[in-house]
Design a protein around this motif. Structure first.
Motif, PDB file in Angstrom:
ATOM      1  N   GLN A  65      47.094  39.484  38.598  1.00 19.63           N
ATOM      2  CA  GLN A  65      46.884  38.824  39.877  1.00 19.63           C
ATOM      3  C   GLN A  65      46.056  39.694  40.836  1.00 19.63           C
ATOM      4  O   GLN A  65      45.374  39.172  41.708  1.00 19.63           O
ATOM      5  N   LEU A  66      46.144  40.996  40.661  1.00 18.17           N
ATOM      6  CA  LEU A  66      45.470  41.912  41.578  1.00 18.17           C
ATOM      7  C   LEU A  66      44.032  42.209  41.182  1.00 18.17           C
ATOM      8  O   LEU A  66      43.165  42.354  42.036  1.00 18.17           O
ATOM      9  N   ILE A  67      43.796  42.307  39.874  1.00 13.40           N
ATOM     10  CA  ILE A  67      42.451  42.654  39.411  1.00 13.40           C
ATOM     11  C   ILE A  67      41.559  41.414  39.480  1.00 13.40           C
ATOM     12  O   ILE A  67      41.915  40.364  38.944  1.00 13.40           O
ATOM     13  N   PRO A  68      40.420  41.503  40.142  1.00 12.69           N
ATOM     14  CA  PRO A  68      39.510  40.349  40.222  1.00 12.69           C
ATOM     15  C   PRO A  68      39.130  39.842  38.831  1.00 12.69           C
ATOM     16  O   PRO A  68      38.990  40.624  37.893  1.00 12.69           O
ATOM     17  N   MET A  69      38.979  38.515  38.710  1.00  5.33           N
ATOM     18  CA  MET A  69      38.666  37.909  37.425  1.00  5.33           C
ATOM     19  C   MET A  69      37.364  38.460  36.841  1.00  5.33           C
ATOM     20  O   MET A  69      37.251  38.651  35.628  1.00  5.33           O
ATOM     21  N   SER A  70      36.396  38.738  37.691  1.00  3.25           N
ATOM     22  CA  SER A  70      35.123  39.264  37.195  1.00  3.25           C
ATOM     23  C   SER A  70      35.321  40.614  36.516  1.00  3.25           C
ATOM     24  O   SER A  70      34.716  40.891  35.467  1.00  3.25           O
ATOM     25  N   LEU A  71      36.210  41.459  37.081  1.00  7.94           N
ATOM     26  CA  LEU A  71      36.483  42.757  36.467  1.00  7.94           C
ATOM     27  C   LEU A  71      37.269  42.591  35.166  1.00  7.94           C
ATOM     28  O   LEU A  71      37.057  43.347  34.201  1.00  7.94           O
ATOM     29  N   GLN A  72      38.178  41.635  35.144  1.00 11.55           N
ATOM     30  CA  GLN A  72      38.924  41.387  33.907  1.00 11.55           C
ATOM     31  C   GLN A  72      37.979  40.972  32.784  1.00 11.55           C
ATOM     32  O   GLN A  72      38.108  41.435  31.644  1.00 11.55           O
ATOM     33  N   GLN A  73      37.050  40.101  33.097  1.00  9.85           N
ATOM     34  CA  GLN A  73      36.093  39.652  32.086  1.00  9.85           C
ATOM     35  C   GLN A  73      35.223  40.801  31.601  1.00  9.85           C
ATOM     36  O   GLN A  73      34.921  40.911  30.406  1.00  9.85           O
ATOM     37  N   LYS A  74      34.822  41.663  32.533  1.00  6.72           N
ATOM     38  CA  LYS A  74      34.018  42.822  32.137  1.00  6.72           C
ATOM     39  C   LYS A  74      34.830  43.775  31.262  1.00  6.72           C
ATOM     40  O   LYS A  74      34.298  44.341  30.299  1.00  6.72           O
ATOM     41  N   ALA A  75      36.110  43.946  31.599  1.00  5.16           N
ATOM     42  CA  ALA A  75      36.957  44.840  30.811  1.00  5.16           C
ATOM     43  C   ALA A  75      37.121  44.318  29.387  1.00  5.16           C
ATOM     44  O   ALA A  75      37.021  45.074  28.408  1.00  5.16           O
ATOM     45  N   VAL A  76      37.371  43.027  29.234  1.00  6.28           N
ATOM     46  CA  VAL A  76      37.515  42.415  27.905  1.00  6.28           C
ATOM     47  C   VAL A  76      36.208  42.546  27.123  1.00  6.28           C
ATOM     48  O   VAL A  76      36.194  42.837  25.922  1.00  6.28           O
ATOM     49  N   ALA A  77      35.093  42.348  27.824  1.00  3.96           N
ATOM     50  CA  ALA A  77      33.787  42.439  27.158  1.00  3.96           C
ATOM     51  C   ALA A  77      33.498  43.852  26.676  1.00  3.96           C
ATOM     52  O   ALA A  77      32.714  44.051  25.732  1.00  3.96           O
ATOM     53  N   GLN A  78      34.133  44.856  27.293  1.00  3.60           N
ATOM     54  CA  GLN A  78      33.882  46.251  26.913  1.00  3.60           C
ATOM     55  C   GLN A  78      34.785  46.735  25.778  1.00  3.60           C
ATOM     56  O   GLN A  78      34.562  47.830  25.244  1.00  3.60           O
ATOM     57  N   ILE A  79      35.788  45.947  25.407  1.00  5.46           N
ATOM     58  CA  ILE A  79      36.722  46.395  24.357  1.00  5.46           C
ATOM     59  C   ILE A  79      36.007  46.694  23.039  1.00  5.46           C
ATOM     60  O   ILE A  79      36.283  47.738  22.412  1.00  5.46           O
ATOM     61  N   PRO A  80      35.084  45.839  22.531  1.00  6.73           N
ATOM     62  CA  PRO A  80      34.375  46.194  21.292  1.00  6.73           C
ATOM     63  C   PRO A  80      33.627  47.517  21.408  1.00  6.73           C
ATOM     64  O   PRO A  80      33.630  48.324  20.465  1.00  6.73           O
ATOM     65  N   SER A  81      32.980  47.754  22.545  1.00  9.42           N
ATOM     66  CA  SER A  81      32.246  49.006  22.744  1.00  9.42           C
ATOM     67  C   SER A  81      33.193  50.195  22.781  1.00  9.42           C
ATOM     68  O   SER A  81      32.897  51.259  22.221  1.00  9.42           O
ATOM     69  N   ILE A  82      34.339  50.000  23.424  1.00  7.49           N
ATOM     70  CA  ILE A  82      35.329  51.080  23.480  1.00  7.49           C
ATOM     71  C   ILE A  82      35.866  51.372  22.085  1.00  7.49           C
ATOM     72  O   ILE A  82      36.056  52.540  21.698  1.00  7.49           O
ATOM     73  N   THR A  83      36.096  50.326  21.288  1.00  5.54           N
ATOM     74  CA  THR A  83      36.579  50.501  19.913  1.00  5.54           C
ATOM     75  C   THR A  83      35.587  51.320  19.097  1.00  5.54           C
ATOM     76  O   THR A  83      35.962  52.287  18.408  1.00  5.54           O
ATOM     77  N   THR A  84      34.338  50.947  19.159  1.00  6.76           N
ATOM     78  CA  THR A  84      33.290  51.671  18.433  1.00  6.76           C
ATOM     79  C   THR A  84      33.224  53.120  18.879  1.00  6.76           C
ATOM     80  O   THR A  84      33.107  54.040  18.054  1.00  6.76           O
TER      81      THR A  84
END
Length: 374
Positions: A144-163
């Motif tokens: 509820q606190l984290i803006p949706m745009s930041l949540q989407q960016k965080a999810v989008a970065q998970i593959p890069s973080i995994t690599t």
């Protein structure tokens, strides 16, 4: 006979007009004989002093200083150019000043030690904002606190973080330090297995076991399934984090430390704190062209437009008529007389001479009539 009547008529006309002019102002105060007020005292203007002040105020606001007239003057090219040049000169002079920002504020506004005051105010503001944020959001989840745009960016970065994690793991395993650490871990593992571990260690030798395990682990990190597994784990942890209430995170926060970090970050990144300690000429030059060529023209244009649109309302709020009225009322009658006479002294003399001339002409006609009738 005729000459005598002309002289008498001229004297009466001149004296009468001169007396009438003087009676506009004099006597300055009321004259009384006992309880009886002498007629025509005080003079006309002293008697109507308050009314004159009120009428002058109305005349100024209704006919002299009007919103329309001022608006045209303010919008004129001469006024705009003059104002722009004056402001530019003031700004250039200020930008060459040896005073620091803090000294300028102390000099012009009387605020002692403005930097300390700014630091105090910013700390209070940060503290108040932080406590209000905690109080308002304590029971909310991170989702509820984290803006949706930041949540989407965080999810989008998970593959890069995994690599990145897998690549760094591979680099570490291939390094001498990684191989040494892995050897120590294998040794501890075998020691924990007791006799069987010792037998395996003696049979294979620790170094040979590391040489076998290291390539296998590197291969494991390269495997596509490993990539998916790590990515799934990161996504799972991210989803868990989003469901955590802020109150859980608050337990691990130290208010004083957080406020100190925020305050230091703001002070370190806002140039205004440095400007207060530096001479204005040291840092203002960077902004001179922008201020002169952009800020001032736009500022003057905005000011002229704002004043033109709101002049009528501003004049009403200023109550210019009342200001004029009050100023005239404070004038002594002697001052008013001096002011009027300084402007119209010649005209008043001409009125006196005209009265004498008319009186003389009337005396001349009277003389002729007396002679004809006689």
């Amino acid at each position: 006979m005729i000459t005598f009547m002309v002289v008498i008529g001229a004297a009466i006309g001149g004296v009468t007009n001169s007396l009438a002019i003087k009676m506009l102002f004099r006597p300055y105060t009321e004259r009384r004989i006992g309880k009886w007020r002498v007629p025509f005292t005080p003079g006309l203007i002293p008697k109507r002093h308050d009314e004159l002040a009120m009428q002058l105020g109305k005349m100024v606001i209704d006919y002299l200083v009007t919103a329309e007239g001022l608006g045209k003057k303010i919008q004129s090219h001469t006024f705009v150019t003059g104002m722009s040049e004056w402001i530019e000169n003031q700004v250039r002079s200020l930008m060459k000043s040896e005073l620091t920002g803090g000294e300028l504020i102390e000099k012009e506004f009387g605020l002692a030690n403005p930097k300390a005051l700014l630091q105090e105010k910013s700390t209070k503001l940060i503290t108040s904002s932080y406590r209000n944020f905690i109080l308002t959001n304590r029971e909310k989840t991170m989702e509820q606190l984290i803006p949706m745009s930041l949540q989407q960016k965080a999810v989008a970065q998970i593959p890069s973080i995994t690599t990145y994690v897998l690549e760094r793991g591979e680099v570490f395993l291939k390094s001498e330090e990684g191989k040494e650490r892995l050897s120590v871990m294998i040794d501890r593992f075998l020691m924990q297995k007791g006799t069987i571990g010792n037998m395996v260690s003696m049979f294979l030798g620790n170094d040979r076991l590391v040489d076998k395990v290291q390539p296998a682990l590197v291969k494991f990190l390269h495997d596509e399934e490993t990539n998916k597994l790590v990515q799934q784990l990161l996504e799972k942890e991210w989803n868990k984090l989003k469901q955590i209430k802020f109150s859980e995170i608050e337990k691990h926060l130290n208010e004083e430390e957080v406020i100190t970090i925020l305050t230091n970050t703001i002070e370190g990144n806002l140039s205004v704190f440095d400007w207060l300690d530096q001479p204005i000429r040291d840092w203002a030059g960077t902004y001179e062209n922008d201020v002169i060529n952009k800020v001032i023209p736009k500022g003057v244009s905005f000011l002229v437009s704002f004043l033109s649109k709101n002049l009528e309302a501003l004049l009403k709020h200023i109550h210019l008529d009342e200001i004029v009225q009050e100023q005239v009322q404070t004038f002594s009658v002697e001052r008013l007389e001096e002011l009027v006479l300084s402007i119209s002294k010649k005209e008043f003399k001409m009125i006196t001479y005209l009265g004498a001339l008319l009186g003389g002409v009337i005396g001349l006609f009277q003389g002729f009539i007396v002679i004809l009738l006689g």
